[in-house]
Design a protein around this motif. Structure first.
Motif, PDB file in Angstrom:
ATOM      1  N   GLU A 282       0.809  -1.212   0.000  1.00  0.00           N
ATOM      2  CA  GLU A 282       0.000   0.000   0.000  1.00  0.00           C
ATOM      3  C   GLU A 282       0.849   1.272   0.000  1.00  0.00           C
ATOM      4  N   ARG A 300      -6.221   3.378  -7.125  1.00  0.00           N
ATOM      5  CA  ARG A 300      -6.553   2.032  -6.625  1.00  0.00           C
ATOM      6  C   ARG A 300      -7.756   1.466  -7.375  1.00  0.00           C
ATOM      7  N   ALA A 336      -5.343   3.241   2.859  1.00  0.00           N
ATOM      8  CA  ALA A 336      -4.835   1.894   2.578  1.00  0.00           C
ATOM      9  C   ALA A 336      -6.032   0.985   2.358  1.00  0.00           C
ATOM     10  N   PHE A 338      -6.898  -3.244   1.735  1.00  0.00           N
ATOM     11  CA  PHE A 338      -6.223  -4.531   1.861  1.00  0.00           C
ATOM     12  C   PHE A 338      -7.208  -5.627   2.218  1.00  0.00           C
ATOM     13  N   GLY A 446      -3.182  -2.390   7.773  1.00  0.00           N
ATOM     14  CA  GLY A 446      -3.342  -1.198   6.959  1.00  0.00           C
ATOM     15  C   GLY A 446      -2.958   0.099   7.642  1.00  0.00           C
TER      16      GLY A 446
END
Length: 472
Positions: A282, A300, A336, A338, A446
């Motif tokens: 990230e 992203r 972030a 994830f 994260g």
């Protein structure tokens, strides 16, 4: 000569114990015990360890876990858009309750009261230590006092039993001091990862190459504790959670691993390899977004598979955090995204940095999709606890070694997050169906990259080494 002390006993060849009528007396007496030890062979020093790891990144024969497409050729035939190295330290577990165990050996029967995460293994180790058949050993699991993987270890069980068999008929409660707990842990591994990447003209990722140098927890744990897992570190793909199971659509990707063994015991830690793997991913994704001149959230979304449920999680986190709203000078916002234990999480962190450079974490917005939702309050609590644990590790957490000895000892030099440092935390649940997934340690990974990305947003300074520290 100390009142209340009854004996000093050997616990195999690894430790000695003071037996006394109460814990405080035993601990005070233990400080006066003088033990002669052999010289440490090839003592580990943190600076030298990371130098060796940096050299290992160029090992010509690493273990290769992924080799999709033609990543190496694409990156070697033209200069990568980005080449960076990320670094992370050893971390202690720092459970609020230090390691402890109570054992009673009486008339050929052994009873153990242990805060253990591995009940059957505890029974097996207790029986072997006492020289008994397992049928003669009863283990009662107590409340853990914080586990985080540390209480999957067996050292405290083994030592309590070794002491108890020397005083039959009397229960022995074995307790580590905080200093012993900190300096004789099985740590989250330290390591380095070099990442190289190229982008397509449209901002999608063309190629990624990661090379990692770190220790295998599975191999280290299996060397001291019975385990069904294979102990060959070159086969241990679990060292690369978060990287090996990359959530983004990248057609050309290579992942290589160079196992290291500096004789520092490492163990399972709350999210273990995801805690550094997701930091490496990230952080890199944010750097690539900046390289492409793209918004980090939009970048992203462009690189996620079109049908990924991660998209809804990220979009809701951006909405609830006010992503895109202007920030005042000295403030920053980072993100972030994830997946851990099949649970998808997005975290957005807001920070402030004073004129003197002091960091303040102001707010964390967390959106979580745990699949089928069973107990909402539990999910929220686990997210909040994991965020606090992750912030403490990201800002302060670091175990260092000099001449083979751990330098930290207690909370004055192994800091954790305090109430005054704790931000506002918002948790939003977005269950999208399917089976119930894990939430126990999923919020931790994260935090570090979201925080590092927020610092870049505020200052333009990239954070590639953990811990971050309180002053930027």
């Amino acid at each position: 000569n100390i009142e209340g002390v009854e004996a000093v006993v050997a616990l195999g060849d690894a430790a000695v114990a003071v037996l006394a009528r109460d814990t405080w007396t035993a601990m005070k007496a233990a400080q006066q015990v003088q033990v002669e030890t052999e010289e440490i062979r090839a003592p580990v020093n943190s600076a030298e360890l990371f130098d060796a790891y940096a050299t290992a990144l160029d090992d010509p024969e690493p273990a290769v876990f992924r080799n999709d497409g033609d990543a190496l050729n694409l990156l070697q035939n033209a200069a990568p858009d980005l080449t960076v190295i990320y670094r992370w330290p050893y971390l202690a577990h720092a459970c609020m309750e230090p390691m402890n165990c109570t054992a009673l050996f009486n008339e050929g029967q052994l009873t153990v009261w242990a805060p253990t995460q591995a009940l059957s293994t505890a029974q097996k180790i207790a029986a072997e230590t006492a020289g008994l058949d397992r049928s003669r050993v009863t283990v009662h699991r107590t409340l853990l006092g914080g586990g985080f993987g540390r209480r999957a270890e067996m050292d405290f069980v083994e030592r309590a039993v070794a002491a108890a068999v020397q005083v039959p008929g009397r229960p022995v409660k074995m307790t580590y001091s905080r200093e012993q707990d900190t300096q004789h842990d099985m740590y989250r591994p330290a390591g380095l990862a070099r990442a190289r990447a190229r982008l397509n003209a449209d901002g999608t990722i063309l190629a990624l190459d990661y090379t990692m140098a770190t220790q295998s927890v599975v191999a280290s744990y299996g060397g001291r504790t019975p385990s069904p897992r294979p102990s060959d570190p070159r086969r241990d793909v679990t060292v690369a959670h978060g990287i090996n199971d990359l959530i983004y659509a990248v057609p050309n990707m290579r992942l290589a691993f160079v196992p290291q063994d500096p004789h520092v015991p490492v163990g399972f830690w709350r999210s273990t390899s995801s805690s550094y793997g997701i930091f490496c991913v990230e952080s890199l994704i944010d750097e690539l977004a900046a390289s492409a001149g793209a918004d980090p959230v939009e970048f992203r979304l462009v690189n996620l598979p079109t049908d990924a449920k991660h998209r809804a999680v990220l979009e809701l986190a951006a909405e609830r955090a006010g992503w895109g709203e202007p920030m005042a000078p000295g403030r920053g916002r980072g993100v972030a995204l994830f997946e851990k234990a099949r649970t998808v999480i997005a975290q957005v962190i807001d920070i402030s940095i004073s004129d003197a450079g002091w960091l303040s974490v102001d707010r964390v917005v967390c959106v979580v999709d745990p699949g089928q939702l069973i107990h909402p309050d539990v999910v929220v609590a686990m997210m909040e606890g994991g965020i606090v644990y992750g912030l403490g590790a990201a800002i302060f957490g670091e175990i260092t070694l000099e001449q083979g000895r751990v330098q930290q000892s207690n909370f004055h030099d192994y800091r954790d997050l305090r109430m005054a440092d704790t931000p506002d935390i918002e948790v939003h649940l977005l269950p999208q169906g399917g089976r119930p997934e894990g939430v126990g340690e999923t919020a931790v990974p994260g935090v570090a990259p979201a925080l590092a990305n927020a610092i870049f947003n505020a200052t333009g300074k990239r954070i590639r080494t953990l811990p971050i520290g309180q002053r930027i």
